[in-house]
Motif scaffolding. Structure first.
Motif, PDB file in Angstrom:
ATOM      1  N   ASN A  59     -47.939  63.075 -50.731  1.00 41.48           N
ATOM      2  CA  ASN A  59     -49.125  61.809 -50.495  1.00 41.48           C
ATOM      3  C   ASN A  59     -48.456  60.369 -51.228  1.00 41.48           C
ATOM      4  OD1 ASN A  59     -52.402  61.604 -50.839  1.00 41.48           O
ATOM      5  ND2 ASN A  59     -51.801  61.833 -48.884  1.00 41.48           N
ATOM      6  N   GLU A  87     -55.675  55.241 -52.006  1.00 42.47           N
ATOM      7  CA  GLU A  87     -55.120  57.125 -52.853  1.00 42.47           C
ATOM      8  C   GLU A  87     -54.327  57.874 -52.168  1.00 42.47           C
ATOM      9  OE1 GLU A  87     -56.447  59.924 -53.627  1.00 42.47           O
ATOM     10  OE2 GLU A  87     -57.620  60.195 -51.628  1.00 42.47           O
ATOM     11  N   GLY A  88     -53.541  58.031 -52.977  1.00 44.01           N
ATOM     12  CA  GLY A  88     -52.506  58.882 -52.837  1.00 44.01           C
ATOM     13  C   GLY A  88     -52.459  59.973 -53.482  1.00 44.01           C
ATOM     14  N   LEU A  89     -53.576  60.632 -54.028  1.00 40.83           N
ATOM     15  CA  LEU A  89     -53.507  62.254 -54.654  1.00 40.83           C
ATOM     16  C   LEU A  89     -52.649  63.530 -54.740  1.00 40.83           C
ATOM     17  CD1 LEU A  89     -56.483  60.971 -57.529  1.00 40.83           C
ATOM     18  CD2 LEU A  89     -54.048  60.783 -57.770  1.00 40.83           C
ATOM     19  N   LEU A  90     -53.384  63.573 -54.042  1.00 40.72           N
ATOM     20  CA  LEU A  90     -53.241  64.787 -53.288  1.00 40.72           C
ATOM     21  C   LEU A  90     -53.529  64.840 -51.880  1.00 40.72           C
ATOM     22  CD1 LEU A  90     -55.161  66.598 -55.501  1.00 40.72           C
ATOM     23  CD2 LEU A  90     -52.927  67.007 -55.125  1.00 40.72           C
ATOM     24  N   SER A  95     -58.130  57.057 -47.876  1.00 36.29           N
ATOM     25  CA  SER A  95     -57.444  58.317 -48.792  1.00 36.29           C
ATOM     26  C   SER A  95     -56.328  57.952 -47.204  1.00 36.29           C
ATOM     27  CB  SER A  95     -58.270  59.292 -48.030  1.00 36.29           C
ATOM     28  OG  SER A  95     -59.441  59.128 -49.968  1.00 36.29           O
ATOM     29  N   ILE A  96     -55.600  58.403 -48.055  1.00 35.45           N
ATOM     30  CA  ILE A  96     -53.894  58.787 -47.388  1.00 35.45           C
ATOM     31  C   ILE A  96     -54.352  60.174 -46.938  1.00 35.45           C
ATOM     32  CG2 ILE A  96     -51.600  58.665 -46.891  1.00 35.45           C
ATOM     33  CD1 ILE A  96     -51.669  56.279 -49.218  1.00 35.45           C
ATOM     34  N   LEU A 123     -55.958  62.733 -45.804  1.00 37.89           N
ATOM     35  CA  LEU A 123     -57.247  63.528 -46.277  1.00 37.89           C
ATOM     36  C   LEU A 123     -57.352  63.056 -47.905  1.00 37.89           C
ATOM     37  CD1 LEU A 123     -56.614  67.185 -48.085  1.00 37.89           C
ATOM     38  CD2 LEU A 123     -55.092  66.626 -46.058  1.00 37.89           C
ATOM     39  N   PRO A 124     -58.986  62.698 -47.986  1.00 37.27           N
ATOM     40  CA  PRO A 124     -60.047  63.145 -49.277  1.00 37.27           C
ATOM     41  C   PRO A 124     -59.184  63.633 -50.120  1.00 37.27           C
ATOM     42  CG  PRO A 124     -60.980  62.722 -47.561  1.00 37.27           C
ATOM     43  CD  PRO A 124     -59.954  63.378 -46.839  1.00 37.27           C
ATOM     44  N   SER A 125     -58.135  63.583 -51.967  1.00 39.49           N
ATOM     45  CA  SER A 125     -58.049  63.836 -52.728  1.00 39.49           C
ATOM     46  C   SER A 125     -59.116  64.863 -53.050  1.00 39.49           C
ATOM     47  CB  SER A 125     -57.759  63.741 -54.025  1.00 39.49           C
ATOM     48  OG  SER A 125     -56.299  62.375 -53.458  1.00 39.49           O
TER      49      SER A 125
HETATM   50  K   LIG Z   1     -55.339  61.925 -50.225  1.00 38.85           K
END
Ligand SMILES: [K+]
Ligand SMILES: NC(=O)C1=CN([C@@H]2O[C@H](COP(=O)(O)OP(=O)(O)OC[C@H]3O[C@@H](n4cnc5c(N)ncnc54)[C@H](O)[C@@H]3O)[C@@H](O)[C@H]2O)[C@H](O)CC1
Length: 477
Positions: free
Chosen positions: A56, A116-119, A147-148, A150-152
């Motif tokens: 992600n 955001e690409g955290l999780l 969000s990339i 899905l929302p982290s």
């Molecule tokens: K994400």
């Protein structure tokens, strides 16, 4: 058609892509698609890109490079374990900063939008303290957050309320929708969801999932067409069996919906007089429900609405006749397990589904896709699990229908759906096509009514709007 993928299926897909040497190009495609989509929604924006340590995060880093190429000013905060190859390619063009809460706070103010690409699908609860703090900082943003995938912090497969997750303005789902994009309450964290293609050949994606959305273009193909010389005898028949003292409105609504969906002849039978049935219907009054076995059925049958205690026995009797049949409401009981055949459609709401599965409503709502599959396995035929959104299962495939709105949470809406589906069955559609087209049209008719009546829309409004919804579908309105 939008595919629906679980996190396990994404993992298996990644594995295949990796074996075929296609993973790198897929991540590149994902990042480029995300950048292009963000550019469409936020042209000329300054973008803060936040990249975690999994794929992600790799998508985020690749997106950052493409955002630069699209002319955006960017600031990239990357986790120290972020995907190194992608990071190196980006660092040729710009320097990156370490991913810390302070950096997030500092740079958020100076940018117009956060990517955001955290999780993504690899998230396993519970959140680490580090990620929890980052998500809390992101949620303080006064700027839009995209969000990339899905929302982290949201679990891809689970519709339940996340403990702590990014509250996204927009989410770009990759390769397929995940259950969290479709079912409440998790879907509320995603904001507006858009599905992006990441160029994975269909031969790979289709191998891992047989779940997808109901597509208007398919419904258009399935709906019946009439010749110029059509007459009432060629436009299909429906026979509604239901009602008891004080509960005859259900029959009136189902018959109205069948007429409004185009049935040439609509009949109904009950042991009490059905008040308010449309003047165009034919009534075959019964002294006793046992007379059902001798009724000269033609076309499709809808059974159960408002019928009361005897509904399951009447439904069992009808099912033995192997007619195209919609089984609804009071008839949806465990005694019908295994009795569905290829022309049967069961239409439970979550409460009825819980009764049929001998579980509780919370369990059904925690996994509607799983519940509809289990119902189909246990009961046979086609199962329509009503809800926002409705899920539909045949032996091979599962669908999610996204037409419809919360205004449709009102009495009689299920009776109208049963009438619509029965009408389509009576007009010659297979159980699968009648169920899918009926659910879609019902939702689309509801959407037309919502514009006018908002939460005050009544089930009968939806029945009357089936024709306009059908017309709009055919004419691309
Ligand atoms: K994400
Ligand atoms: N086939 C596809 O659809 C593609 C999807 N892509 C993207 O890849 C992610 C999934 O990537 P993956 O590396 O499997 O997982 P994540 O990036 O979501 O995160 C894994 C990363 O995070 C750590 N982690 C997991 N849980 C926690 C937690 N509770 N607290 C802290 N850290 C956690 C874990 O240890 C890993 O290091 C998918 O969503 C798409 O965005 C690809 O682009 C390719 C094709």
């Amino acid at each position: 058609m939008a595919l629906i993928l679980t996190s396990q299926q994404v993992k298996a897909l990644d594995q295949t892509l990796s074996e075929k040497g296609l993973l790198e190009v897929t991540v590149e495609n994902a990042g480029r698609s995300v950048a292009e989509a963000l550019h469409r929604h936020f042209p000329d924006s300054r973008v803060l890109v936040v990249a975690g340590k999994g794929f992600n995060g790799a998508d985020a880093v690749v997106a950052a490079r493409h955002l630069l190429a699209l002319g955006h000013e960017i600031t990239v905060l990357a986790h120290q374990e972020a995907h190194q190859d992608s990071l190196k390619k980006l660092q040729v063009f710009t320097k990156t900063f370490p991913l810390t809460v302070d950096q997030v706070r500092h740079h958020m103010a100076k940018n117009d939008v956060v990517l955001e690409g955290l999780l993504g699908t690899g998230f396993q609860p519970p959140l680490s303290a580090e990620y929890a703090a980052l998500i809390e900082a992101l949620n303080m943003s006064l700027k839009p957050v995209v969000s990339i995938d899905l929302p982290s912090g949201v679990r891809a497969d689970v519709p339940e309320r996340p403990e702590l997750a990014v509250r996204a303005t927009r989410t770009f789902a990759l390769a397929g929708l995940k259950p969290c994009h479709l079912f409440e309450p998790a879907s509320e964290w995603a904001g507006e969801t858009e599905l992006l293609s990441i160029g994975v050949p269909g031969q790979y994606t289709h191998q891992f999932t047989s779940t997808h959305t109901v597509e208007p273009s398919d419904v258009q193909q399935w709906l019946p067409r009439r010749n110029q010389n059509a007459h009432k005898g060629s436009a299909g028949e429906v026979w509604v069996l239901g009602g008891r003292s004080g509960m005859t409105g259900c029959v009136a609504l189902s018959t109205l919906a069948a007429l409004r969906t185009g049935s040439g002849l609509v009949r109904h039978s009950s042991v009490v007089p059905v008040e308010h049935a449309p003047a165009e219907t034919i009534s075959h009054a019964l002294q006793d429900w046992s007379e059902v076995k001798d009724l000269p059925f033609k076309g499709a049958v809808a059974v159960g609405m408002g019928l009361g205690d005897q509904a399951e026995d009447i439904a069992a009797m009808v099912l033995e006749k192997h007619l195209p049949t919609v089984v609804d409401a009071d008839a949806l009981q465990t005694s019908l397990r295994g009795k569905g055949h290829e022309r049967t459609i069961f239409t439970p709401h979550p409460g009825e589904a819980a009764r049929m599965l001998e579980t509780d409503v919370a369990e059904v709502l925690s996994d509607p896709l799983g519940a509809v599959r289990t119902l189909q396995k246990q009961y046979g035929g086609v199962v329509v699990l009503k809800g926002g959104p409705t899920t539909i299962a045949t032996k091979q495939t599962t669908w999610v229908n996204t037409s419809g709105n919360p205004g449709m949470a009102s009495a009689g809406m299920g009776d109208v759906l049963a009438g619509i589906i029965a009408s389509l069955l009576g007009q010659g559609l297979s159980a699968k096509h009648a169920a899918l087209s009926g659910v879609y049209l019902h939702g689309r008719a509801g959407d037309l009514c919502f514009e006018r009546h908002h939460y005050g829309l009544q089930a009968s409004d939806v029945a009357h709007a089936v024709g306009p919804a059908w017309h709009a579908l055919l004419h691309g309105e």
